[in-house]
Write a protein that holds these residues in place. Structure first.
Motif, mmCIF file in Angstrom:
data_model
loop_
_atom_site.group_PDB
_atom_site.id
_atom_site.type_symbol
_atom_site.label_atom_id
_atom_site.label_comp_id
_atom_site.label_asym_id
_atom_site.label_seq_id
_atom_site.Cartn_x
_atom_site.Cartn_y
_atom_site.Cartn_z
ATOM 1 N N PHE A 20 -15.739 11.038 -5.637
ATOM 2 C CA PHE A 20 -14.921 9.883 -5.264
ATOM 3 C C PHE A 20 -14.160 9.354 -6.472
ATOM 4 O O PHE A 20 -12.969 9.036 -6.377
ATOM 5 C CB PHE A 20 -15.809 8.781 -4.680
ATOM 6 C CG PHE A 20 -15.073 7.509 -4.357
ATOM 7 C CD1 PHE A 20 -14.154 7.458 -3.322
ATOM 8 C CD2 PHE A 20 -15.300 6.354 -5.107
ATOM 9 C CE1 PHE A 20 -13.468 6.286 -3.032
ATOM 10 C CE2 PHE A 20 -14.621 5.182 -4.825
ATOM 11 C CZ PHE A 20 -13.704 5.151 -3.779
ATOM 12 N N TYR A 21 -14.831 9.280 -7.611
ATOM 13 C CA TYR A 21 -14.177 8.813 -8.835
ATOM 14 C C TYR A 21 -13.067 9.777 -9.246
ATOM 15 O O TYR A 21 -11.953 9.355 -9.567
ATOM 16 C CB TYR A 21 -15.207 8.681 -9.959
ATOM 17 C CG TYR A 21 -14.612 8.261 -11.282
ATOM 18 C CD1 TYR A 21 -14.539 6.920 -11.637
ATOM 19 C CD2 TYR A 21 -14.115 9.209 -12.183
ATOM 20 C CE1 TYR A 21 -13.987 6.529 -12.849
ATOM 21 C CE2 TYR A 21 -13.556 8.830 -13.389
ATOM 22 C CZ TYR A 21 -13.495 7.489 -13.719
ATOM 23 O OH TYR A 21 -12.933 7.110 -14.913
ATOM 24 N N SER A 24 -10.156 9.559 -6.908
ATOM 25 C CA SER A 24 -9.423 8.318 -7.174
ATOM 26 C C SER A 24 -8.541 8.470 -8.406
ATOM 27 O O SER A 24 -7.398 7.998 -8.432
ATOM 28 C CB SER A 24 -10.400 7.154 -7.368
ATOM 29 O OG SER A 24 -11.140 6.905 -6.195
ATOM 30 N N LEU A 27 -5.532 10.620 -7.420
ATOM 31 C CA LEU A 27 -4.580 9.820 -6.646
ATOM 32 C C LEU A 27 -3.842 8.830 -7.544
ATOM 33 O O LEU A 27 -2.618 8.668 -7.450
ATOM 34 C CB LEU A 27 -5.311 9.047 -5.546
ATOM 35 C CG LEU A 27 -5.582 9.742 -4.210
ATOM 36 C CD1 LEU A 27 -6.314 8.787 -3.280
ATOM 37 C CD2 LEU A 27 -4.292 10.220 -3.564
ATOM 38 N N HIS A 28 -4.587 8.158 -8.398
ATOM 39 C CA HIS A 28 -4.010 7.138 -9.271
ATOM 40 C C HIS A 28 -2.920 7.735 -10.157
ATOM 41 O O HIS A 28 -1.844 7.139 -10.318
ATOM 42 C CB HIS A 28 -5.116 6.530 -10.138
ATOM 43 C CG HIS A 28 -4.696 5.312 -10.894
ATOM 44 N ND1 HIS A 28 -4.583 4.072 -10.311
ATOM 45 C CD2 HIS A 28 -4.350 5.140 -12.205
ATOM 46 C CE1 HIS A 28 -4.195 3.190 -11.209
ATOM 47 N NE2 HIS A 28 -4.042 3.810 -12.370
ATOM 48 N N THR A 169 -2.601 2.569 -5.618
ATOM 49 C CA THR A 169 -2.904 2.768 -7.043
ATOM 50 C C THR A 169 -3.658 1.573 -7.623
ATOM 51 O O THR A 169 -4.467 1.737 -8.544
ATOM 52 C CB THR A 169 -1.622 3.014 -7.860
ATOM 53 O OG1 THR A 169 -0.745 1.888 -7.735
ATOM 54 C CG2 THR A 169 -0.914 4.273 -7.409
ATOM 55 N N THR A 172 -7.268 2.267 -6.445
ATOM 56 C CA THR A 172 -7.863 3.372 -7.208
ATOM 57 C C THR A 172 -8.028 2.979 -8.673
ATOM 58 O O THR A 172 -8.966 3.422 -9.342
ATOM 59 C CB THR A 172 -7.001 4.638 -7.102
ATOM 60 O OG1 THR A 172 -5.647 4.339 -7.504
ATOM 61 C CG2 THR A 172 -6.992 5.177 -5.680
ATOM 62 N N VAL A 175 -11.301 1.361 -9.118
ATOM 63 C CA VAL A 175 -12.378 2.360 -9.181
ATOM 64 C C VAL A 175 -12.486 2.921 -10.598
ATOM 65 O O VAL A 175 -13.589 3.065 -11.146
ATOM 66 C CB VAL A 175 -12.119 3.500 -8.170
ATOM 67 C CG1 VAL A 175 -13.154 4.612 -8.340
ATOM 68 C CG2 VAL A 175 -12.139 2.967 -6.744
#
Length: 394
Positions: A20-21, A24, A27-28, A169, A172, A175
Motif C-alpha cells: 500500500f505504501y 501510494s 501514484l504520488h 496526491t 497519498t 501516506v
C-alpha cells in the motif's frame, strides 16, 4: 564491503514497506508529474485572486465614493438607464448596491465576447468607470484559474480533473508523510523544517512538512473546486450531504400574458418593498438581477456581509405580477446539500471567515504552488542519471 552492506540494507528497508505504501508512492510520483504544471498555474492564480477585492479598492479610485449626509440610494431603474445611455448597453445583467461608501456595479453580460461592468455613484448617478473584462487583468487570472487559458470546453475539464488528481496526491502524500515509527527524530523530520540544511534536505522538508500543514485546507480548496468543475461530483456532493436528495435545477419562468400591477418599473417596486420591510441598505449588499427575455424572472438577494456570500437571502419574482416564485430557505432551514452548495464559494475562495481566513488561503495557495515544484526537484535529484523516462510499477 561497506558499500555493498549499505546497499543491501537500503534494499531490505525498501522491501520492508507495505505494498500500500509503495503503491501510494508510485501514484504520488506519476500523478504529481502529470498534473504538476496545471496545479502550479491554478494555485498561483488562486493566490493572486484571494485579495482581488481589497487590491481593487486601493488602486481603483472609482471603487470608493464619498457618502453624503442623509444621502439616499437612487432606484435601480435610474442607475441602469444612466449606464445604458452612457455606454450604449442594450440591457443590463443586474444592479449591485455594495454599501454606503462603495460605487454600485451594473454589469452587461448579454454579449459573451464583450463582457463589461460599469461603476456608478448610487447617490448622484454619476457614471464613474466602465471595465472591459476582455482586457482585464483579474479576468485573465480567473480564466487561467478556471480553464487554463484554453477554450472552456477543453480547459474546464483539464483543470477539474487535474484538481481531482491533486486531491489524490494530497492523500497519498499523507501516506508517505506518516512515519513508520514515532520517535523524536521522525517527529522532528515530520513537523519541523531544517532551515540550515543543504538544499536537497531543505527542499525535501519544504515539500514534506509544508505539505502536511496545508493538507486540510488544500483538500477543502480542491474538493470545492471540483464542485464547480464536474457536474457529477457536484451532484454526488449534494446527494451525500442532503441524505440522498437530488439537486433540482428547474428553470423558473414568468407568464408572458400578465400585465404590470403598477405604473412604476418592476425593479423600483421591488427595491421600495425592501425599504418598506426595514432592510437597511447601508448594512446590507443588495443585488437585483434582471430578467432574461420576456419570460425571465427577477432575483433579489440581500446579504448582511460585504465579504462573503453564504449569508445572502434570495427571492425570485415573476415579471409584471411580481408574484414570489421561490424564496430560498435560510441556511439553518436548508438541507445539508443546499447548505454545502451555499458555503461552497466562500470555502473555495477563503472568505468564509473574513480577512483572517483569506490570509490563510493566500499562504496555502502559495504553498500549493510550490508543492509540484519541490516534488519535481526531489524526483529529479533522485533520478538525474536516468537516460529515459520509465513508469516502473511498485
Amino acid at each position: 564491503m561497506a558499500k555493498s552492506s549499505t546497499q543491501k540494507k537500503k534494499k531490505k528497508n525498501k522491501k520492508g514497506r507495505s505494498y500500500f505504501y509503495r503503491f501510494s508512492a508510485w501514484l504520488h510520483l506519476w500523478l504529481g508529474l502529470i498534473s504538476g504544471i496545471v496545479v502550479v498555474i491554478v494555485s498561483l492564480t488562486a493566490a493572486i485572486l484571494v485579495f482581488e477585492k481589497e487590491i481593487k479598492e486601493v488602486v481603483e479610485s472609482y471603487q470608493i465614493i464619498e457618502t453624503p449626509e442623509e444621502g439616499k440610494f437612487l432606484p435601480p431603474s435610474v442607475l441602469s438607464d444612466l449606464v445604458k445611455d452612457e455606454y450604449g448597453f442594450p440591457s443590463v445583467y443586474s444592479v449591485l448596491y455594495r454599501g454606503p461608501n462603495k460605487s454600485a456595479e451594473v454589469p452587461y453580460y448579454a454579449d459573451r465576447t464583450n463582457y463589461q461592468v460599469a461603476y456608478i455613484n448610487p447617490y448622484t448617478g454619476e457614471v464613474l468607470h466602465n471595465r472591459y473584462l476582455n482586457d482585464d487583468f483579474w479576468r485573465f487570472m480567473l480564466e487561467g484559474h478556471y480553464q487554463f487559458w484554453l477554450p472552456r470546453n477543453i480547459g474546464k475539464p483539464v483543470v477539474a480533473y487535474s484538481t481531482l488528481i491533486f486531491v489524490i496526491t494530497l492523500l497519498t502524500g499523507l501516506v508517505l508523510w506518516w512515519p513508520k515509527r514515532w520517535t523524536k527524530s521522525t517527529k522532528d523530520a515530520s513537523f519541523k523544517i531544517k532551515w540550515n540544511a543543504k538544499f536537497k534536505r531543505l527542499n525535501y522538508d519544504l515539500h514534506n512538512v509544508f505539505g502536511f500543514y496545508t493538507l486540510l485546507v488544500a483538500l477543502i480548496f480542491g474538493l470545492t473546486g471540483m464542485v464547480y468543475g464536474m457536474k457529477w461530483f457536484s451532484d454526488f456532493a449534494y446527494w451525500s450531504a442532503s441524505g440522498g436528495q437530488t439537486n433540482e435545477r428547474s428553470r423558473m419562468v414568468s407568464d408572458t400574458l400578465l400585465t404590470a400591477n403598477s405604473s412604476k418599473k418592476d425593479q423600483d417596486v421591488l427595491f421600495q418593498n425592501l425599504i418598506d420591510q426595514g432592510v437597511d441598505l447601508k448594512e446590507n449588499s443588495i443585488n437585483i438581477k434582471y430578467p432574461r427575455g420576456t419570460n425571465g424572472i427577477w432575483s433579489i438577494s440581500v446579504n448582511p456581509s460585504f465579504v462573503s456570500r453564504w449569508q445572502a437571502q434570495t427571492i425570485h419574482y415573476e415579471q409584471r405580477s411580481l408574484k414570489i416564485l421561490k424564496e430560498e430557505p435560510k441556511l439553518s432551514d436548508a438541507n445539508g446539500g443546499e447548505q454545502l452548495m451555499r458555503v461552497n464559494y466562500d470555502l473555495h475562495v477563503g472568505s468564509i471567515g473574513g480577512i483572517w481566513t483569506k490570509i490563510i488561503a493566500f499562504f496555502v495557495c502559495i504553498i500549493c504552488t510550490s508543492l509540484p515544484i519541490t516534488g519535481f526537484i526531489i524526483w529529479w535529484k533522485k533520478n538525474k542519471k536516468w537516460k529515459g523516462l520509465r513508469f516502473p510499477l511498485p
